[in-house]
Design an enzyme around this catalytic site. Structure first.
Site, mmCIF file in Angstrom:
data_model
loop_
_atom_site.group_PDB
_atom_site.id
_atom_site.type_symbol
_atom_site.label_atom_id
_atom_site.label_comp_id
_atom_site.label_asym_id
_atom_site.label_seq_id
_atom_site.Cartn_x
_atom_site.Cartn_y
_atom_site.Cartn_z
ATOM 1 N N LYS A 43 15.742 -7.764 15.646
ATOM 2 C CA LYS A 43 15.873 -6.397 16.162
ATOM 3 C C LYS A 43 17.338 -6.113 16.415
ATOM 4 C CE LYS A 43 13.106 -2.955 17.286
ATOM 5 N NZ LYS A 43 11.776 -2.674 16.701
HETATM 6 P P1 NAD Z 1 11.507 8.490 17.670
HETATM 7 O O1 NAD Z 1 12.921 8.430 18.086
HETATM 8 O O2 NAD Z 1 11.168 9.108 16.365
HETATM 9 O O3 NAD Z 1 10.664 9.262 18.792
HETATM 10 C C1 NAD Z 1 10.662 8.888 20.127
HETATM 11 C C2 NAD Z 1 9.880 9.932 20.909
HETATM 12 O O4 NAD Z 1 9.741 9.483 22.263
HETATM 13 C C3 NAD Z 1 10.571 11.287 20.965
HETATM 14 O O5 NAD Z 1 9.588 12.299 20.867
HETATM 15 C C4 NAD Z 1 11.190 11.285 22.358
HETATM 16 O O6 NAD Z 1 11.392 12.589 22.875
HETATM 17 C C5 NAD Z 1 10.108 10.550 23.106
HETATM 18 N N1 NAD Z 1 10.559 10.024 24.399
HETATM 19 C C6 NAD Z 1 11.721 9.418 24.708
HETATM 20 N N2 NAD Z 1 11.752 9.108 26.009
HETATM 21 C C7 NAD Z 1 10.569 9.522 26.509
HETATM 22 C C8 NAD Z 1 9.997 9.499 27.803
HETATM 23 N N3 NAD Z 1 10.654 8.966 28.835
HETATM 24 N N4 NAD Z 1 8.742 10.014 27.967
HETATM 25 C C9 NAD Z 1 8.062 10.557 26.925
HETATM 26 N N5 NAD Z 1 8.568 10.609 25.692
HETATM 27 C C10 NAD Z 1 9.800 10.101 25.492
HETATM 28 O O7 NAD Z 1 10.968 7.000 17.786
HETATM 29 P P2 NAD Z 1 9.787 6.313 16.977
HETATM 30 O O8 NAD Z 1 10.349 5.722 15.759
HETATM 31 O O9 NAD Z 1 8.627 7.252 16.913
HETATM 32 O O10 NAD Z 1 9.456 5.090 17.949
HETATM 33 C C11 NAD Z 1 8.589 5.248 19.067
HETATM 34 C C12 NAD Z 1 8.086 3.882 19.496
HETATM 35 O O11 NAD Z 1 7.408 3.278 18.397
HETATM 36 C C13 NAD Z 1 9.171 2.892 19.926
HETATM 37 O O12 NAD Z 1 8.674 2.091 20.962
HETATM 38 C C14 NAD Z 1 9.376 2.062 18.685
HETATM 39 O O13 NAD Z 1 9.868 0.767 18.991
HETATM 40 C C15 NAD Z 1 7.965 2.005 18.154
HETATM 41 N N6 NAD Z 1 7.881 1.690 16.714
HETATM 42 C C16 NAD Z 1 8.470 2.486 15.784
HETATM 43 C C17 NAD Z 1 8.355 2.158 14.434
HETATM 44 C C18 NAD Z 1 8.918 3.036 13.339
HETATM 45 O O14 NAD Z 1 8.654 2.749 12.163
HETATM 46 N N7 NAD Z 1 9.638 4.095 13.650
HETATM 47 C C19 NAD Z 1 7.661 1.006 14.050
HETATM 48 C C20 NAD Z 1 7.059 0.227 15.028
HETATM 49 C C21 NAD Z 1 7.171 0.590 16.357
#
Ligand code: NAD
Length: 412
Positions: free
Chosen positions: A104
């Site tokens: 990571k």
């Molecule tokens: P992203 O940046 O696209 O979206 C994040 C979202 O969370 C946004 O809508 C933001 O406004 C919201 N957010 C931030 N702080 C917040 C809070 N305090 N309360 C409520 N909402 C809040 O990110 P993503 O890629 O969708 O990732 C989201 C989660 O999924 C993370 O934990 C990430 O590790 C996990 N994840 C992502 C992927 C991927 O392929 N993108 C894969 C596996 C896991």
């Protein structure tokens, strides 16, 4: 919070290690990260001042294949958080049985306060600091919170300045730049496939399930859209601007269009009842999908959660205390290392396409993803029956067990 995230991953590991009867020296070997790199990234800000940011890349384990894991831009990023997330990646790639290890990266910054030009300079500086330890056969970054296909394109380009054309060095790239069709939606889609598997095991249907999603970014918005298309009703969504509920149903396409058009790319001003962001987690629903930050479901709010199924789109959204409360209450938690593994699975497909320079149709991507999510569920569900344990413990038993087998076969 970050230290707690690390302790949580170790807590879940220890539960599985006990069932696997791993000796203590083996447990220590498996838990210990391979390499932790910290880099200082200095950039010129748009106003001419110097911005100093700290970036990390932690490579946890590569017994089963090259290190693999996302890159996060957030001010909470620190060495402990990145280590926790790298560790989860090792078990995750093993749960879905893709030939990668776990890593990571992250940079401590507030990307929403930075211009695209500043983000580009920061990303390129970070690559300058880590290019020697990444590569298509060593360590392959991907998107995570607040990074996206554009950031991956900058990584691809900057890395190429050192090592030439090597598209497999990073996944989650734009489709126009050696990316894969279906990668953008893959994590959310994988969450949906995981949900369908559990519903089937419980003898339930997706139609009419009332769903709440915390975090309406890449993962949350795609999971919402696909579930809605399958007949579920999205009754609440949230993002950094707050919570929005509508018991009659929220149109995820309209919500996504609102975010895309809004100045700050948030749900601010979206037409639905506005509630406190944290309150969304305990609002009335059948399925809760935390898809934002880690450490959201805690001993303080777990007792009030009304969902009967929790699908961990986010990494590490549940603290161990909350997890025990959910187990006691009979709430089914589909754990992160399986639920959100659709992203790394399609990253694997992207890498395969990059290595072969042969590109797939989107249908093929989705069909192969579905097969892997189905097969992995069968494995972890069988383990949960065998050991009479919850799905998270079963997933850790599956993932840790596979990594141990590979480690053991490699020898010291
Ligand atoms: P992203 O940046 O696209 O979206 C994040 C979202 O969370 C946004 O809508 C933001 O406004 C919201 N957010 C931030 N702080 C917040 C809070 N305090 N309360 C409520 N909402 C809040 O990110 P993503 O890629 O969708 O990732 C989201 C989660 O999924 C993370 O934990 C990430 O590790 C996990 N994840 C992502 C992927 C991927 O392929 N993108 C894969 C596996 C896991």
């Amino acid at each position: 919070m970050s230290q707690e995230a690390l302790e949580a991953t170790r807590y879940y590991f220890d539960k599985a290690a006990k069932l696997l009867e791993l000796p203590e020296d083996v447990s220590l070997q498996l838990k210990t990260p391979h390499r932790e790199l910290r880099v200082e990234c200095n950039i010129e800000r748009d106003d001419g001042s110097i911005g100093t940011y700290i970036g990390f890349r932690v490579q946890h384990d590569n017994a089963r294949g090259p290190f693999k894991g996302g890159l996060r831009y957030h001010h909470h990023v620190d060495a402990a958080e990145v280590t926790a997330l790298a560790t989860l990646m090792t078990w995750k790639t093993a749960v879905v049985n893709v030939p990668f290890g776990g890593a990571k990266g992250g940079i401590a910054c507030k990307p929403w306060e930075m211009s695209q030009a500043e983000l580009q300079r920061l990303t390129r500086k970070f690559v300058d600091g880590i290019y020697e330890i990444i590569g298509n056969k060593t360590d392959i970054p991907a998107p995570d919170m607040y990074t996206n296909a554009q950031v991956m394109a900058w990584i691809f380009d900057q890395y190429g300045k050192y090592r030439g054309y090597e598209p497999g060095v990073v996944t989650g790239k734009p489709v126009e730049m050696a990316g894969s069709l279906g990668r953008n939606a893959a994590t959310g889609r994988g969450c949906v496939y995981a949900t369908l598997e559990l519903l089937e095991a419980l003898g339930e249907k997706v139609e009419g399930q009332r769903v709440i999603i915390q975090g309406f970014g890449n993962v949350g918005s795609w999971a919402g859209k696909i579930l809605q298309d399958l007949g579920a009703k999205i009754v609440g969504i949230s993002d950094i601007s707050g919570g929005y509920i509508n018991p009659a149903g929220i149109d995820c396409d309209a919500a996504a269009a609102h975010v895309a058009q809004s100045e700050k790319h948030t749900l601010e001003g979206f037409a639905a009842e506005r509630i406190d962001g944290a309150a969304i987690l305990t609002a009335d629903c059948d399925i809760l999908i935390p898809a934002a930050l880690g450490g959201q479901l805690t001993k303080e709010n777990a007792g009030d959660v009304r969902a009967k199924i929790i699908v961990e789109g986010a990494n590490g959204p549940t603290t161990p205390e909350a997890d025990e409360i959910f187990i006691d209450k009979g709430i089914h938690v589909i754990p992160d290392i399986y639920a959100n593994a659709g992203g790394v699975t399609v990253s694997y497909f992207e890498w395969v396409q990059n290595m072969q320079h042969f590109y797939w149709e989107e249908d093929r991507v989705n069909t192969e993803l579905h097969k892997i999510m189905k097969k992995s569920f069968t494995h972890l569900y069988d383990i949960s029956k065998k050991h009479d344990c919850d799905l998270r413990t079963a997933a850790f038993v599956l993932g840790v067990g596979r990594v141990w087998e590979a480690t053991h076969m490699r020898g010291l």
